[in-house]
Write a protein that holds these residues in place. Structure first.
Motif, PDB file in Angstrom:
ATOM      1  N   ILE A 278       8.564  -0.721  15.037  1.00 53.99           N
ATOM      2  CA  ILE A 278       8.438  -1.165  13.645  1.00 53.99           C
ATOM      3  C   ILE A 278       7.164  -0.631  13.019  1.00 53.99           C
ATOM      4  O   ILE A 278       7.167  -0.096  11.902  1.00 53.99           O
ATOM      5  CB  ILE A 278       8.457  -2.698  13.557  1.00 53.99           C
ATOM      6  N   LEU A 279       6.052  -0.767  13.730  1.00 49.74           N
ATOM      7  CA  LEU A 279       4.764  -0.335  13.173  1.00 49.74           C
ATOM      8  C   LEU A 279       4.690   1.183  13.018  1.00 49.74           C
ATOM      9  O   LEU A 279       3.939   1.686  12.178  1.00 49.74           O
ATOM     10  CB  LEU A 279       3.621  -0.834  14.060  1.00 49.74           C
TER      11      LEU A 279
ATOM     12  N   LEU B 299       7.029   1.737   9.587  1.00 52.83           N
ATOM     13  CA  LEU B 299       6.719   1.082   8.314  1.00 52.83           C
ATOM     14  C   LEU B 299       5.969   1.981   7.334  1.00 52.83           C
ATOM     15  O   LEU B 299       6.332   2.043   6.155  1.00 52.83           O
ATOM     16  CB  LEU B 299       5.923  -0.210   8.556  1.00 52.83           C
TER      17      LEU B 299
ATOM     18  N   THR C 269       8.441   4.445   5.681  1.00 52.67           N
ATOM     19  CA  THR C 269       9.644   3.966   4.991  1.00 52.67           C
ATOM     20  C   THR C 269       9.311   3.023   3.836  1.00 52.67           C
ATOM     21  O   THR C 269      10.118   2.869   2.924  1.00 52.67           O
ATOM     22  CB  THR C 269      10.581   3.224   5.960  1.00 52.67           C
TER      23      THR C 269
ATOM     24  N   LEU D 273       9.219  -0.203   3.901  1.00 54.25           N
ATOM     25  CA  LEU D 273      10.036  -1.417   3.927  1.00 54.25           C
ATOM     26  C   LEU D 273       9.167  -2.673   3.892  1.00 54.25           C
ATOM     27  O   LEU D 273       8.070  -2.695   4.450  1.00 54.25           O
ATOM     28  CB  LEU D 273      10.916  -1.450   5.178  1.00 54.25           C
ATOM     29  N   ARG D 274       9.665  -3.702   3.244  1.00 54.18           N
ATOM     30  CA  ARG D 274       9.029  -5.009   3.301  1.00 54.18           C
ATOM     31  C   ARG D 274       9.242  -5.567   4.711  1.00 54.18           C
ATOM     32  O   ARG D 274      10.247  -5.253   5.360  1.00 54.18           O
ATOM     33  CB  ARG D 274       9.646  -5.960   2.278  1.00 54.18           C
ATOM     34  N   PRO D 275       8.329  -6.435   5.190  1.00 58.01           N
ATOM     35  CA  PRO D 275       8.509  -7.010   6.532  1.00 58.01           C
ATOM     36  C   PRO D 275       9.872  -7.671   6.711  1.00 58.01           C
ATOM     37  O   PRO D 275      10.546  -7.455   7.722  1.00 58.01           O
ATOM     38  CB  PRO D 275       7.371  -8.036   6.623  1.00 58.01           C
TER      39      PRO D 275
ATOM     40  N   VAL E  70      12.734  -4.971   7.153  1.00 61.40           N
ATOM     41  CA  VAL E  70      12.830  -4.270   8.431  1.00 61.40           C
ATOM     42  C   VAL E  70      13.287  -5.217   9.536  1.00 61.40           C
ATOM     43  O   VAL E  70      14.069  -4.836  10.415  1.00 61.40           O
ATOM     44  CB  VAL E  70      11.488  -3.590   8.795  1.00 61.40           C
TER      45      VAL E  70
ATOM     46  N   ASP F 210       8.554 -12.852  11.729  1.00 64.42           N
ATOM     47  CA  ASP F 210       7.563 -12.118  10.957  1.00 64.42           C
ATOM     48  C   ASP F 210       6.144 -12.427  11.437  1.00 64.42           C
ATOM     49  O   ASP F 210       5.228 -11.631  11.262  1.00 64.42           O
ATOM     50  CB  ASP F 210       7.699 -12.442   9.463  1.00 64.42           C
TER      51      ASP F 210
ATOM     52  N   PRO G 103       1.200  -5.854   7.112  1.00 66.36           N
ATOM     53  CA  PRO G 103       2.379  -4.998   6.975  1.00 66.36           C
ATOM     54  C   PRO G 103       2.600  -4.538   5.539  1.00 66.36           C
ATOM     55  O   PRO G 103       3.129  -3.443   5.313  1.00 66.36           O
ATOM     56  CB  PRO G 103       3.515  -5.902   7.456  1.00 66.36           C
ATOM     57  N   TYR G 104       2.201  -5.345   4.557  1.00 65.25           N
ATOM     58  CA  TYR G 104       2.381  -4.952   3.157  1.00 65.25           C
ATOM     59  C   TYR G 104       1.459  -3.795   2.781  1.00 65.25           C
ATOM     60  O   TYR G 104       1.787  -2.989   1.905  1.00 65.25           O
ATOM     61  CB  TYR G 104       2.166  -6.139   2.220  1.00 65.25           C
TER      62      TYR G 104
ATOM     63  N   ARG H 121       3.227  -0.709   3.389  1.00 60.22           N
ATOM     64  CA  ARG H 121       4.158  -0.425   2.281  1.00 60.22           C
ATOM     65  C   ARG H 121       3.403   0.227   1.124  1.00 60.22           C
ATOM     66  O   ARG H 121       3.880   1.213   0.530  1.00 60.22           O
ATOM     67  CB  ARG H 121       4.809  -1.731   1.831  1.00 60.22           C
TER      68      ARG H 121
END
Length: 261
Positions: free
Chosen positions: A89-90, A93, A96, A98-100, A103, A170, A201-202, A205
């Motif tokens: 995932i990391l 991210l 891409t 993507l919002r948490p 994904v 999350d 994570p944001y 993004r």
């Protein structure tokens, strides 16, 4: 949170949000979103629409993107993580945007092979799904992960009370990025490892969007990839990038006249 019904969850969040600081609003909304999706089978997009927005509670410090050297340090830190869903995932991210929640809610059926990698069928805040391409290194990371997938979810978590499949929490993702405390002991996340305060994570993004802008991509395409229904939301990145350019220019600006004055 009152989990008696969908309406009770929403009303609980509304009450908590009254005067709540960002540090309370964000985790509360995230917990409520997960409750609506997992316990009441509401889609992530519909759940997000039902819950009050944190708009107005976000501070400017959260709206930043990793600089190129910081992004390289980030990828190096990700490479050092144990093999598994979190690492995958990391890795994808920042490539891409993507919002948490987007994904984490992905299922195997949402992954579509293409000639250059994959398309992800993302069900976000919009009523209609959008396709997000995964190419380059991110596609290779995803390809390897797909070989080991045995769950309907692309990134599975702990099973529910009745054994039903659930996606990763999350909170697991946030802890890997921002670190966490448990019983008085502090565990470092990637943010501490690379020395970037406020990394979430944001921010990854935001980094994706900002890098598209720096590469000369148009606002409309960036809005489409991010899943923004209101293009004014996307224009925030243009303003952030303008501020970043000004700060960079100031580092080499000649200020002799100011000193004389």
């Amino acid at each position: 949170l009152d989990g008696g019904s969908v309406e009770a969850v929403v009303e609980s969040v509304k009450r908590i949000f009254k005067g709540a600081p960002l540090g309370t609003a964000l985790p509360t909304r995230a917990a409520a979103l997960r409750m609506l999706v997992d316990e009441f089978q509401v889609s992530p997009g519909e759940a997000s629409d039902l819950l009050p927005s944190v708009k107005g509670k976000k501070n400017a410090a959260m709206r930043f993107a990793l600089q190129p050297e910081q992004l390289e340090a980030y990828y190096s830190a990700v490479d050092e993580l144990p093999a598994g869903p979190v690492r995958v995932i990391l890795a994808i991210l920042p490539q891409t945007g993507l919002r948490p929640a987007e994904v984490l809610s992905l299922k195997l059926k949402h992954v579509q092979p293409t000639s250059s990698g994959y398309n992800l069928e993302v069900h976000g805040k919009s009523k209609e799904a959008r396709l997000v391409p995964v190419v380059g290194d991110a596609a290779e990371v995803l390809r390897r992960h797909l070989k080991s997938c045995t769950s309907d979810y692309l990134f599975p978590g702990k099973p529910g009370k009745n054994g039903e499949e659930r996606h990763m929490s999350d909170q697991v993702l946030l802890a890997a990025v921002a670190g966490y405390r448990n019983r008085g002991k502090k565990y470092e996340g990637i943010a501490q490892q690379i020395g970037v305060k406020g990394l979430t994570p944001y921010v990854l993004r935001h980094t994706f969007a900002t890098n598209l802008l720096r590469a000369g991509e148009g606002i409309e395409m960036i809005a489409d990839l991010l899943g923004h229904e209101d293009i004014e939301t996307t224009r925030v990145y243009a303003r952030i990038e303008t501020t970043a350019r000004e700060k960079a220019a100031m580092k080499v600006a000649r200020n002799r006249m100011t000193e004389i004055a």
